[in-house]
Motif scaffolding. Structure first.
Motif, PDB file in Angstrom:
ATOM      1  N   ALA A   8      43.863  97.684  12.174  1.00  0.00           N
ATOM      2  CA  ALA A   8      43.076  98.211  11.061  1.00  0.00           C
ATOM      3  C   ALA A   8      41.916  99.058  11.573  1.00  0.00           C
ATOM      4  N   PHE A   9      41.246  98.567  12.591  1.00  0.00           N
ATOM      5  CA  PHE A   9      40.097  99.305  13.073  1.00  0.00           C
ATOM      6  C   PHE A   9      40.485 100.508  13.914  1.00  0.00           C
ATOM      7  N   GLN A  32      31.774 101.426  21.360  1.00  0.00           N
ATOM      8  CA  GLN A  32      30.955 100.636  22.265  1.00  0.00           C
ATOM      9  C   GLN A  32      30.796  99.191  21.791  1.00  0.00           C
ATOM     10  N   GLY A  33      31.349  98.870  20.619  1.00  0.00           N
ATOM     11  CA  GLY A  33      31.220  97.522  20.092  1.00  0.00           C
ATOM     12  C   GLY A  33      29.884  97.258  19.433  1.00  0.00           C
ATOM     13  N   ARG A  34      29.108  98.293  19.151  1.00  0.00           N
ATOM     14  CA  ARG A  34      27.796  98.132  18.508  1.00  0.00           C
ATOM     15  C   ARG A  34      28.002  98.287  17.000  1.00  0.00           C
ATOM     16  N   TRP A 491      42.479  88.506  27.998  1.00  0.00           N
ATOM     17  CA  TRP A 491      42.019  87.169  27.607  1.00  0.00           C
ATOM     18  C   TRP A 491      41.670  87.104  26.123  1.00  0.00           C
ATOM     19  N   PHE A 492      41.114  88.183  25.565  1.00  0.00           N
ATOM     20  CA  PHE A 492      40.902  88.201  24.112  1.00  0.00           C
ATOM     21  C   PHE A 492      42.238  88.050  23.382  1.00  0.00           C
ATOM     22  N   LEU A 512      37.683  85.801  15.822  1.00  0.00           N
ATOM     23  CA  LEU A 512      36.756  86.242  16.869  1.00  0.00           C
ATOM     24  C   LEU A 512      37.492  86.991  17.972  1.00  0.00           C
ATOM     25  N   ALA A 513      38.662  86.466  18.347  1.00  0.00           N
ATOM     26  CA  ALA A 513      39.441  87.123  19.397  1.00  0.00           C
ATOM     27  C   ALA A 513      39.913  88.497  18.941  1.00  0.00           C
ATOM     28  N   GLU A 514      40.313  88.615  17.671  1.00  0.00           N
ATOM     29  CA  GLU A 514      40.714  89.916  17.139  1.00  0.00           C
ATOM     30  C   GLU A 514      39.531  90.899  17.184  1.00  0.00           C
ATOM     31  N   GLU A 515      38.335  90.404  16.848  1.00  0.00           N
ATOM     32  CA  GLU A 515      37.155  91.258  16.916  1.00  0.00           C
ATOM     33  C   GLU A 515      36.923  91.731  18.352  1.00  0.00           C
ATOM     34  N   GLY A 516      37.100  90.810  19.312  1.00  0.00           N
ATOM     35  CA  GLY A 516      36.949  91.186  20.712  1.00  0.00           C
ATOM     36  C   GLY A 516      37.928  92.271  21.120  1.00  0.00           C
ATOM     37  N   ARG A 517      39.166  92.130  20.670  1.00  0.00           N
ATOM     38  CA  ARG A 517      40.170  93.160  20.977  1.00  0.00           C
ATOM     39  C   ARG A 517      39.779  94.493  20.350  1.00  0.00           C
ATOM     40  N   ALA A 518      39.196  94.435  19.155  1.00  0.00           N
ATOM     41  CA  ALA A 518      38.764  95.673  18.505  1.00  0.00           C
ATOM     42  C   ALA A 518      37.660  96.353  19.303  1.00  0.00           C
ATOM     43  N   HIS A 519      36.827  95.556  19.956  1.00  0.00           N
ATOM     44  CA  HIS A 519      35.788  96.137  20.807  1.00  0.00           C
ATOM     45  C   HIS A 519      36.413  96.853  22.002  1.00  0.00           C
ATOM     46  N   VAL A 520      37.405  96.218  22.627  1.00  0.00           N
ATOM     47  CA  VAL A 520      37.908  96.671  23.926  1.00  0.00           C
ATOM     48  C   VAL A 520      39.035  97.688  23.785  1.00  0.00           C
ATOM     49  N   GLY A 521      39.925  97.474  22.834  1.00  0.00           N
ATOM     50  CA  GLY A 521      41.140  98.273  22.745  1.00  0.00           C
ATOM     51  C   GLY A 521      40.938  99.773  22.784  1.00  0.00           C
ATOM     52  N   PRO A 522      39.984 100.322  21.993  1.00  0.00           N
ATOM     53  CA  PRO A 522      39.820 101.775  22.001  1.00  0.00           C
ATOM     54  C   PRO A 522      39.371 102.345  23.347  1.00  0.00           C
ATOM     55  N   GLN A 523      38.882 101.482  24.240  1.00  0.00           N
ATOM     56  CA  GLN A 523      38.390 101.966  25.529  1.00  0.00           C
ATOM     57  C   GLN A 523      39.465 101.955  26.620  1.00  0.00           C
ATOM     58  N   LEU A 524      40.665 101.464  26.301  1.00  0.00           N
ATOM     59  CA  LEU A 524      41.737 101.387  27.285  1.00  0.00           C
ATOM     60  C   LEU A 524      42.757 102.494  27.052  1.00  0.00           C
ATOM     61  N   SER A 525      43.389 102.917  28.122  1.00  0.00           N
ATOM     62  CA  SER A 525      44.464 103.896  28.009  1.00  0.00           C
ATOM     63  C   SER A 525      45.704 103.225  27.425  1.00  0.00           C
TER      64      SER A 525
END
Length: 550
Positions: A8-9, A32-34, A491-492, A512-525
């Motif tokens: 979704a995000f 940036q997860g902010r 790990w998320f 919470l884990a889904e939120e963590g993935r939303a923070h990180v996912g856009p920064q990975l290839s």
């Protein structure tokens, strides 16, 4: 949920209008997860009526990303975007409304379908299929499923295949049914893979082929389908397509049981109590049996009676005060898991007086919970301490909890940390997690993020969800060197999967884990994301030395 929070995000990252495109401050803050700052940056655009900003802000309110969880605000912002024809807002709004206002959900599914969305067409078909917000109409559902399937939407291909299989809304056509199910399964639809696996398993409509059934059960299990995980476990335990593999069988039973699939819970208890070789965690095995009994699972009562008879026979044939024989453990625990508290006291008290650690732990649980007797934290402390001396890791962990709270005993953080260390050293994953938390927070131990990560990692590798989440958070926030976003995502991702090791896992942790993935996912290839997903599928938890996690 229509799609995962992460998906979704990621969809919400589409450009949102003049001054708010892919390089806008809101996008940069989001990546940036902010999230709180991103929400503040989005609000002016949303209030100006920009639909993409309204859509994203609605999702943020729905999932509590940087703003308070607020279903009404989510509905308002999504509704404003949907009224302007924003496709994803229409789909997300329909999904939000389905439980409370299915007729309005049908309106927005229809609006998305009119824009050519295969997902909107399919979900409108499901509403006709189930009579949610519209009258049941199988012909209309069939028409909609066929339309979405022709657009290449795998869930629609699977449901259309099921309609052809039974002649619902159309004439039965087994050949067409199998063609559609195979197409959906090949595209990753777990339900379709499961149905084909069952057909190959039983020979219904397809040649009986256990090797093919195994491969299809594996694909469906990897998608998270609990029924497939259970059937895959049985294939592995019984060696229906190759040699038996107890480790894989137990792994998939635990995954299915962790999702609340009670046949798997009972079967895992049976495996641990009657079939496993080597040391096992009797407390865990009986805990599983108790869960299945509480849900009136069909075979749990049979297992309960068999184990109760075995325990009674064993007690008659040996010294009734035997300290820690399997029979005496079972004799004490069988009444406890059936919640027969007076009988638990009657059975466990003489064994505890003889020094049996398992019985001492049970008496501690009864005293702390006021079960079958008045609650007495001081008595619970005494029983837990004696059980911990006898090597019961759960008792040491429970005693540490009381010491940290000053419950029934003077508060003593240093002694609590020592007890948690003992329990962790025995291979008890929840104690490893607790030790990591104490180290991270500086409670009873020096503040040491690196040491916390070490203990989180040990527990995470055993399948402990909160440890996986906390380890991912440390890796993502850069509190460890080097910062590792791929490992953080891995790990998320695992923390969001029910694994049956962490008693605190559940819906909240998954979000919470889904939120963590939303923070990180856009920064990975894309390649790094694919590698992480493959690593998740390959993950198998470490087992404590000797197989015992008491």
């Amino acid at each position: 949920m229509r799609i995962s929070v992460v998906a979704a995000f990621l969809l919400a990252l589409l450009p949102i209008g003049k001054g708010h495109g892919a390089d806008s401050p809101a996008d940069q803050l989001f990546v940036q997860g902010r999230f709180a700052e991103a929400a503040a940056a989005l609000r002016p655009a949303a209030e100006r009526g920009e639909p993409a900003a309204q859509h994203r802000l609605g999702l943020m309110h729905r999932y509590a990303m940087g703003v308070a969880r607020d279903a009404e605000a989510a509905r308002r912002w999504l509704g404003q975007a949907a009224e302007q024809g924003h496709l994803d807002a229409q789909l997300d709004l329909a999904e939000l409304l389905l439980a409370t206002d299915p007729a309005m959900a049908a309106r927005w599914h229809r609006a998305a379908a009119e824009q050519g969305s295969p997902e909107g067409v399919f979900r409108l078909g499901l509403q006709y299929d189930r009579g949610r917000g519209v009258a049941i109409d199988y012909r209309e559902a069939f028409r909609l499923f066929r339309r979405a399937a022709r657009a290449g939407y795998p869930p629609a291909e699977r449901r259309l295949g099921q309609y052809y299989a039974v002649g619902l809304g159309t004439e039965a056509d087994e050949t067409e049914a199998l063609t559609l199910l195979a197409k959906a399964a090949a595209a990753g639809d777990g339900e379709a893979a499961f149905e084909l696996a069952q057909r190959h398993h039983t020979g219904q409509g397809l040649p009986q082929d256990h090797a093919r059934a195994l491969a299809l059960y594996q694909a469906a299990a990897d998608s998270g389908l609990d029924r497939a995980q259970y059937n895959l476990a049985l294939y592995r335990l019984e060696g229906l397509a190759g040699p038996p593999d107890d480790r894989e069988g137990q792994f998939w039973l635990r995954r299915a049981a962790a999702q609340g699939f009670m046949p798997a819970t009972t079967r895992l208890a049976r495996y641990l109590l009657l079939e496993a070789t080597g040391g096992i965690d009797y407390l865990e095995a009986f805990e599983l049996l108790g869960k299945a009994l509480a849900q009136n699972e069909r075979t749990a009562q049979e297992l309960y009676l068999a184990v109760a008879q075995w325990a009674a026979d064993g007690m008659r044939a040996s010294n009734p005060d035997a300290r820690e024989s399997n029979a005496s453990r079972a004799y004490c625990l069988i009444a406890f898991v059936a919640r027969a508290w007076p009988d638990s006291l009657k059975r466990c008290q003489p064994l505890a007086e003889a020094g049996q650690p398992t019985a001492l732990y049970v008496l501690g649980q009864l005293a702390e919970g006021g079960l079958g007797r008045p609650a007495d934290d001081g008595e619970a402390v005494r029983f837990y301490a004696a059980a911990a001396e006898g090597g019961i890791a759960r008792a040491a962990n429970a005693l540490a909890r009381l010491l940290l709270r000053g419950q029934g005993v003077p508060k003593d953080e240093a002694q609590a940390a020592r007890l948690v260390t003992i329990a962790a050293d025995s291979g008890y994953a929840p104690a490893m997690f607790n030790l990591g938390y104490l180290s991270e927070q500086g409670i009873g131990l020096p503040h040491d993020p690196a040491r916390a990560a070490e203990f989180y990692r040990r527990a995470a590798e055993m399948g402990h969800g909160r440890a996986q989440y906390n380890l991912a958070s440390l890796l993502y926030r850069g509190r460890l060197e080097p910062r590792d976003l791929t490992q953080a995502y891995f790990w998320f991702r695992l923390a969001g999967v029910a694994q049956g090791i962490d008693p605190g896992e559940g819906r909240e942790l998954a979000l919470l884990a889904e939120e963590g993935r939303a923070h990180v996912g856009p920064q990975l290839s894309p390649a790094a994301l694919a590698d992480a997903e493959q690593a998740v599928l390959a993950f198998r938890p470490h087992v404590a030395q000797g197989g015992v996690r008491r």
